[in-house]
Scaffold this motif. Structure first.
Motif, short mmCIF file in Angstrom:
data_model
loop_
_atom_site.label_atom_id
_atom_site.label_comp_id
_atom_site.label_asym_id
_atom_site.label_seq_id
_atom_site.Cartn_x
_atom_site.Cartn_y
_atom_site.Cartn_z
N GLY A 78 -20.69 -63.65 14.93
CA GLY A 78 -21.55 -62.47 14.68
C GLY A 78 -21.63 -62.17 13.22
N LEU A 79 -22.89 -61.20 12.91
CA LEU A 79 -23.10 -60.77 11.63
C LEU A 79 -22.31 -60.00 11.18
CD1 LEU A 79 -25.45 -61.21 9.35
CD2 LEU A 79 -26.61 -59.15 10.62
N PHE A 80 -21.83 -58.86 12.06
CA PHE A 80 -20.69 -58.02 11.62
C PHE A 80 -19.65 -58.18 12.68
CE2 PHE A 80 -24.09 -55.31 9.61
CZ PHE A 80 -23.31 -54.97 8.62
N LEU A 116 -19.67 -44.41 11.71
CA LEU A 116 -19.48 -45.97 11.93
C LEU A 116 -20.61 -46.48 11.01
CD1 LEU A 116 -18.84 -48.35 13.41
CD2 LEU A 116 -20.46 -47.68 15.35
N ALA A 117 -21.79 -45.80 10.87
CA ALA A 117 -22.82 -46.44 9.73
C ALA A 117 -22.41 -46.31 8.65
CB ALA A 117 -23.96 -45.47 10.10
N ARG A 118 -21.43 -45.41 7.98
CA ARG A 118 -20.99 -45.59 6.60
C ARG A 118 -20.00 -46.65 6.65
NH1 ARG A 118 -20.05 -39.14 7.07
NH2 ARG A 118 -21.99 -38.40 6.50
N VAL A 119 -19.44 -47.00 7.62
CA VAL A 119 -18.23 -48.25 7.34
C VAL A 119 -19.22 -49.43 7.53
CG1 VAL A 119 -16.83 -49.64 8.67
CG2 VAL A 119 -16.47 -47.13 8.72
N GLN A 127 -20.75 -61.37 7.81
CA GLN A 127 -21.04 -62.79 7.45
C GLN A 127 -19.48 -63.72 7.28
OE1 GLN A 127 -23.95 -62.62 4.31
NE2 GLN A 127 -25.64 -63.20 5.91
N GLY A 128 -18.63 -63.40 7.94
CA GLY A 128 -17.25 -63.88 8.04
C GLY A 128 -16.51 -63.43 6.77
N HIS A 129 -16.74 -62.64 5.86
CA HIS A 129 -16.26 -62.04 4.73
C HIS A 129 -15.79 -60.54 5.09
CE1 HIS A 129 -17.05 -65.55 2.18
NE2 HIS A 129 -18.36 -65.45 2.46
N SER A 130 -14.42 -60.29 4.51
CA SER A 130 -14.12 -58.73 4.58
C SER A 130 -15.23 -57.90 3.83
CB SER A 130 -12.76 -58.51 4.03
OG SER A 130 -12.32 -57.21 4.11
N LEU A 131 -15.47 -56.85 4.45
CA LEU A 131 -16.63 -56.06 3.79
C LEU A 131 -16.01 -55.08 2.84
CD1 LEU A 131 -19.56 -55.39 3.98
CD2 LEU A 131 -19.34 -53.58 5.72
N ILE A 132 -14.74 -54.70 3.30
CA ILE A 132 -13.83 -53.86 2.18
C ILE A 132 -13.41 -54.55 1.02
CG2 ILE A 132 -11.88 -52.44 2.31
CD1 ILE A 132 -11.76 -52.44 5.32
#
Length: 580
Positions: free
Chosen positions: A6-8, A51-54, A74-79
């Motif tokens: 998935g994208l997210f 959730l939108a802010r996350v 895209q497979g990477h940790s957003l944090i």
């Protein structure tokens, strides 16, 4: 790169705002695929904006707090991922466009994000021109942002994100401050971006009806948990049973339909089929239509449905007279929100709605009635006295005013403290009223919370409670349903109607929420460019309009005249069904 499908992808995510013991998000797991249109709905304070802010990467970077679980993009940790990289791909549009407009001129505002990305001047110029043309803003490119209407400002805020060509748009109630025409334009823009340009769109909204036919999925958040994640028709089937208070009006209208309607044409088809042949099965949706039957008016004996509720109190003795009011803001290069020859009366125990496009002068008119602004010509008479000559305390005991921004009223340590502050300031002693108001507005469990930590809808109710506690004779409300979910909006309307009788209250309500005005107002005043276009009952003002009408009115148009709200529609259908 990990292949997460998935994208997210969110895995068992929980989040606590700073100094809060209760989680805003509770063990959420969610996947969003490339190109999806995901609509996120639910009660105020349920976790939608969090959730939108996350998903936008603002939590925890800007908000702090404690976050557990994983968020991948895209497979990477957003944090853990490079913040500059995700800002190129994930665009966030705020509820309030003022928070997103950085520079003073439209063209410069669109350039701001591109400059931060380090693009060449040639590429920046091309992207800015493309975005201005796509959003029909090119003629405004050199205009000062403070001169724009609310709808134009929201398009500028959206344009500043689109110019950076993101892969995903995350929007937090982008139409909550827009008039019906601007809201409809925004819905069209988002539909175009999704269908024609393939953008992934994640939309937080309280008004779900305009987006039902666009959404691929609808997620219902409650108390920080995902309780529903379904395709639109299945979502509507389940909410009718589990959360009937959130069921859209057109679905309530077609409650016997096997497939709940997703838009006005589908609901019209269902209604026509019932009138043509009440014993037939509902038609298959997807463009099927029927010629209009020869109904044309409401059934005999139902004249009250067309005429609306009678004005309460004594119509011969107005509570408020607005006589020949003229007002203009004088600014450096333009005049804003001019009011010209405004004349009307408001009667005791009346719910009086004021509608009009952004910049029509609605808020200015409300401030004049409150005595905060003095008209250049004309006067406002309350109980035989000019409001601009009343002493401050006497005026405060008679008139309560609630502005659009609830933060203007919240500066104490607790919600309960806000109410007590009002009472102490006015010398009021009956503390029982605080319990009554907190319970009526669903705030009892929040009475000891810090007001500014609440959700937008909760802050709106806390601010309303702080002015209602004075039990005024006249209450002036500026966009009171902003930030409220469908259920709380109706609860507010019911409360005000109840208190109109119980507390001898008169309500004047400025709103962009046409559905709210149609359901609860006794009379409506329609403003445009500072002038009165029309005033009368909801039927007289809203029936047949292009933009200032309701979904119910558009469904019944050409089939039955004069139906503008759910209550009237239900009376008609009950009468129709009783014939068979």
């Amino acid at each position: 790169m990990m292949n997460l499908g998935g994208l997210f992808k969110i895995e068992q995510l929980s989040y606590f705002y700073p100094e809060q013991e209760r989680e805003a998000l509770n063990a959420i797991s969610l996947t969003v695929h490339e190109g999806e249109f995901v609509l996120i709905v639910g009660p105020s304070g349920g976790g939608k904006s969090t959730l939108a802010r996350v998903l936008s990467g603002f939590i925890p970077e800007f908000y702090g707090g404690r976050l557990q679980g994983q968020v991948f993009f895209q497979g990477h940790s957003l944090i853990e991922h490079n913040q500059k990289e995700w800002r190129k791909k994930i665009g966030f549009v705020f509820q309030d466009p003022e928070r997103q407009i950085i520079r003073g001129v439209v063209e410069n505002d669109l350039a701001f994000g591109l400059e931060n990305l380090g693009l060449s001047s040639e590429l920046m110029k091309r992207r800015i021109n493309e975005t201005l043309n796509f959003l029909n803003l090119y003629s405004l490119r050199e205009r000062a942002c403070h001169e724009l209407s609310g709808g134009e400002k929201q398009k500028v805020a959206l344009g500043s994100i689109l110019a950076m060509m993101p892969r995903v748009l995350v929007l937090d109630e982008p139409t909550s401050q827009l008039d019906p025409a601007a809201s409809q334009e925004m819905v069209g823009i988002l539909g175009n971006l999704h269908r024609e340009h393939g953008l992934t769109i994640i939309l937080i909204e309280q008004k779900i009806e305009p987006y039902l036919h666009l959404a691929d999925r609808i997620i219902f958040l409650e108390e920080g948990k995902i309780v529903l994640d379904e395709k639109p028709r299945e979502f509507l089937r389940q909410t009718k049973v589990r959360y009937p208070q959130y069921t859209p009006s057109m679905v309530r209208l077609a409650d016997r339909a096997e497939n709940p309607p997703l838009n006005v044409p589908e609901a019209r088809s269902y209604l026509r089929s019932k009138i043509l042949n009440p014993f037939s099965s509902p038609p298959a949706y997807g463009g099927t239509d029927f010629p209009p039957p020869s109904v044309g008016s409401l059934p005999a004996g139902q004249a009250g449905v067309r005429q609306g509720e009678k004005v309460r109190g004594n119509p011969e003795i107005p509570l408020l007279n607005v006589e020949g009011v003229f007002f203009s803001y004088e600014m450096s290069s333009f005049k804003k929100e001019t009011l010209s020859e405004i004349n009307f009366q408001v009667h005791p125990q009346e719910f009086f709605g004021v509608l009009g496009e952004n910049g029509a002068g609605k808020s200015t008119l409300l401030k004049i009635m409150a005595g905060f602004l003095k008209p250049l010509k004309g006067k406002v008479i309350l109980h035989g006295q000019d409001v601009h000559t009343l002493e401050v305390k006497k005026k405060a005991l008679q008139i309560a005013y609630l502005s659009q921004n609830p933060n203007d009223y919240l500066f104490n340590d607790t919600v309960e403290g806000e109410l007590k502050f009002t009472m102490d300031n006015l010398g009021l002693k009956d503390l029982k009223i605080t319990d009554e108001i907190l319970e009526a507005l669903g705030l009892t469990h929040l009475r000891f919370r810090y007001p500014r930590d609440l959700s937008a809808g909760q802050r709106q109710r806390a601010a309303l409670a702080s002015v209602l506690v004075a039990e005024p004779r006249l209450i002036l409300l500026d966009e009171p349903t902003r930030g409220l979910d469908h259920h709380l909006r109706n609860e507010l309307g019911i409360l005000l109607k109840k208190w109109i009788v119980k507390k001898n209250l008169t309500v004047i309500c400025v709103t962009q929420d046409v559905e709210f005005a149609a359901e609860f107002a006794d009379r409506i005043l329609l403003l445009s460019e500072g002038k009165i276009m029309q005033q009368g009952t909801p039927q007289e003002v809203l029936d047949g309009n292009l933009f200032y009408s309701t979904a119910i009115n558009r469904i019944f148009r050409g089939i039955v005249d004069g139906v503008v709200n759910v209550r009237q529609a239900e009376i008609f259908l009950k009468t129709l069904n009783s014939k068979y």
